[in-house]
Design a protein around this motif. Structure first.
Motif, mmCIF file in Angstrom:
data_model
loop_
_atom_site.group_PDB
_atom_site.id
_atom_site.type_symbol
_atom_site.label_atom_id
_atom_site.label_comp_id
_atom_site.label_asym_id
_atom_site.label_seq_id
_atom_site.Cartn_x
_atom_site.Cartn_y
_atom_site.Cartn_z
ATOM 1 N N ALA A 2 0.830 -1.202 0.000
ATOM 2 C CA ALA A 2 0.000 0.000 0.000
ATOM 3 C C ALA A 2 0.864 1.251 0.000
ATOM 4 C CB ALA A 2 -0.916 0.002 1.216
ATOM 5 N N ILE A 3 0.412 2.276 -0.715
ATOM 6 C CA ILE A 3 1.120 3.556 -0.707
ATOM 7 C C ILE A 3 0.290 4.641 -0.032
ATOM 8 C CG2 ILE A 3 2.507 2.994 -2.718
ATOM 9 C CD1 ILE A 3 0.668 4.662 -4.431
ATOM 10 N N ALA A 4 -0.930 4.304 0.398
ATOM 11 C CA ALA A 4 -1.771 5.262 1.118
ATOM 12 C C ALA A 4 -2.780 4.477 1.942
ATOM 13 C CB ALA A 4 -2.482 6.204 0.154
ATOM 14 N N VAL A 191 3.473 11.994 -1.289
ATOM 15 C CA VAL A 191 2.538 12.261 -2.380
ATOM 16 C C VAL A 191 3.133 11.838 -3.720
ATOM 17 C CG1 VAL A 191 1.350 14.104 -3.646
ATOM 18 C CG2 VAL A 191 1.355 14.104 -1.144
ATOM 19 N N GLN A 192 4.455 11.958 -3.859
ATOM 20 C CA GLN A 192 5.086 11.616 -5.126
ATOM 21 C C GLN A 192 4.836 10.155 -5.495
ATOM 22 O OE1 GLN A 192 6.541 13.809 -7.253
ATOM 23 N NE2 GLN A 192 6.580 12.079 -8.682
ATOM 24 N N ARG A 193 4.694 9.278 -4.516
ATOM 25 C CA ARG A 193 4.416 7.880 -4.818
ATOM 26 C C ARG A 193 3.058 7.726 -5.501
ATOM 27 N NH1 ARG A 193 5.101 4.096 0.163
ATOM 28 N NH2 ARG A 193 4.959 2.530 -1.511
ATOM 29 N N LEU A 194 2.090 8.557 -5.119
ATOM 30 C CA LEU A 194 0.790 8.541 -5.796
ATOM 31 C C LEU A 194 0.916 9.057 -7.225
ATOM 32 C CD1 LEU A 194 -1.319 9.893 -2.814
ATOM 33 C CD2 LEU A 194 -1.573 7.624 -3.840
ATOM 34 N N VAL A 195 1.716 10.107 -7.398
ATOM 35 C CA VAL A 195 1.945 10.650 -8.741
ATOM 36 C C VAL A 195 2.652 9.618 -9.608
ATOM 37 C CG1 VAL A 195 3.102 12.465 -10.053
ATOM 38 C CG2 VAL A 195 1.954 13.015 -7.892
ATOM 39 N N ASP A 196 3.651 8.966 -9.059
ATOM 40 C CA ASP A 196 4.376 7.944 -9.814
ATOM 41 C C ASP A 196 3.458 6.776 -10.211
ATOM 42 O OD1 ASP A 196 6.664 9.441 -9.531
ATOM 43 O OD2 ASP A 196 7.479 8.245 -7.878
ATOM 44 N N LEU A 211 -5.428 15.830 -5.698
ATOM 45 C CA LEU A 211 -5.007 15.041 -6.843
ATOM 46 C C LEU A 211 -6.224 14.488 -7.575
ATOM 47 C CD1 LEU A 211 -2.997 13.990 -4.172
ATOM 48 C CD2 LEU A 211 -1.636 13.444 -6.183
ATOM 49 N N ALA A 212 -5.976 13.906 -8.731
ATOM 50 C CA ALA A 212 -6.993 13.159 -9.463
ATOM 51 C C ALA A 212 -6.433 11.787 -9.784
ATOM 52 C CB ALA A 212 -7.391 13.887 -10.748
ATOM 53 N N ASP A 213 -7.273 10.776 -9.680
ATOM 54 C CA ASP A 213 -6.836 9.430 -10.061
ATOM 55 C C ASP A 213 -6.820 9.311 -11.587
ATOM 56 O OD1 ASP A 213 -9.430 8.840 -11.002
ATOM 57 O OD2 ASP A 213 -9.995 7.703 -9.222
ATOM 58 N N ALA A 221 -4.718 14.228 -0.449
ATOM 59 C CA ALA A 221 -3.685 13.446 0.220
ATOM 60 C C ALA A 221 -3.042 14.267 1.331
ATOM 61 C CB ALA A 221 -2.623 12.994 -0.781
ATOM 62 N N PHE A 222 -2.945 13.674 2.498
ATOM 63 C CA PHE A 222 -2.326 14.295 3.665
ATOM 64 C C PHE A 222 -1.080 13.480 4.020
ATOM 65 C CE2 PHE A 222 -6.661 15.574 3.680
ATOM 66 C CZ PHE A 222 -6.744 16.781 4.355
#
Length: 226
Positions: A2-4, A191-196, A211-213, A221-222
């Motif tokens: 998991a990343i979040a 947050v960068q992990r979500l962007v990646d 962000l947007a999926d 994201a916090f």
């Protein structure tokens, strides 16, 4: 991995106080009035919280994200100010909340104290976006193909750590055209992990990042320093 992790839900409203009075008993939550005029609906854990936030824009089109709830019957939800929208042979009743947002009511013989059953997201490719979010949360995606009981294919997961409801992503033909009035917040170390992974940054605030999926669904994201 998991990343979040799931944090809470947020609901846009023109009148947060009125919407709080409708949604609190509909979801089995209590109302906390906030100093800025917004409200928070509280439950047994922080992840049960729903923040009802004031916006100027009214509902103008079918919501791409809606809530499914448990109830003793449609009558109790209508008494709180809902409007019937679609009553048919399906095992749920489609209504609009007092501001025109859709919800589905599932009648139960035994209604649980916490009444939110599912968060349902209209999707261009339900399996793909459900898989994306399952990977984000460390959950396991499951699939349902269209049949006579439900003419839409959908995918879902119910084992995201801390999430007190199921998330369902159903295939629909229409594209996303406006900002979702219901979104979810997540906690993440980076947050960068979500962007990646495929998310897009929409806005940065001192305490959170919007962000947007990959299908354009907004979420916030916090990070620990927030």
């Amino acid at each position: 991995m998991a990343i979040a992790t799931f944090k809470d839900l947020c609901l846009d409203a023109n009148d947060p106080a009125a919407m709080g009075r409708f949604w609190a008993p509909t979801l089995g939550l209590s109302v906390t009035a906030l100093d800025d005029g917004d409200v928070r609906l509280d439950g047994p854990t922080p992840q049960h919280a729903v923040w009802v936030n004031r916006v100027d824009e009214p509902v103008t089109t079918k919501q791409r994200v809606h809530l499914d709830v448990h109830a003793s019957g449609p009558g109790e939800v209508l008494e709180r100010g809902a409007t019937p929208l679609d009553w048919g042979p399906l095992p749920w009743d489609v209504m609009e909340d007092p501001e025109g947002g859709e919800l589905c009511v599932f009648t139960r013989a035994d209604v649980p104290a916490y009444r939110l059953y599912e968060v349902v997201v209209d999707s261009a490719d339900g399996h793909a976006i459900a898989s994306w979010w399952a990977d984000v949360f460390g959950a396991t995606v499951q699939d349902h193909t269209a049949d006579e009981a439900n003419d839409h294919a959908f995918s879902w997961f119910e084992d995201a750590p801390g999430m007190p409801f199921e998330m369902v992503f159903g295939d629909v033909p229409e594209p996303k055209t406006v900002k979702n009035r219901i979104h979810w917040d997540v906690d993440t170390d980076d947050v960068q992990r979500l962007v990646d992974a495929g998310a897009t940054v929409l806005a940065e605030h001192p305490s959170w990042t919007v962000l947007a999926d990959p299908e354009g669904n907004e979420f916030c994201a916090f990070t620990p320093q927030d």
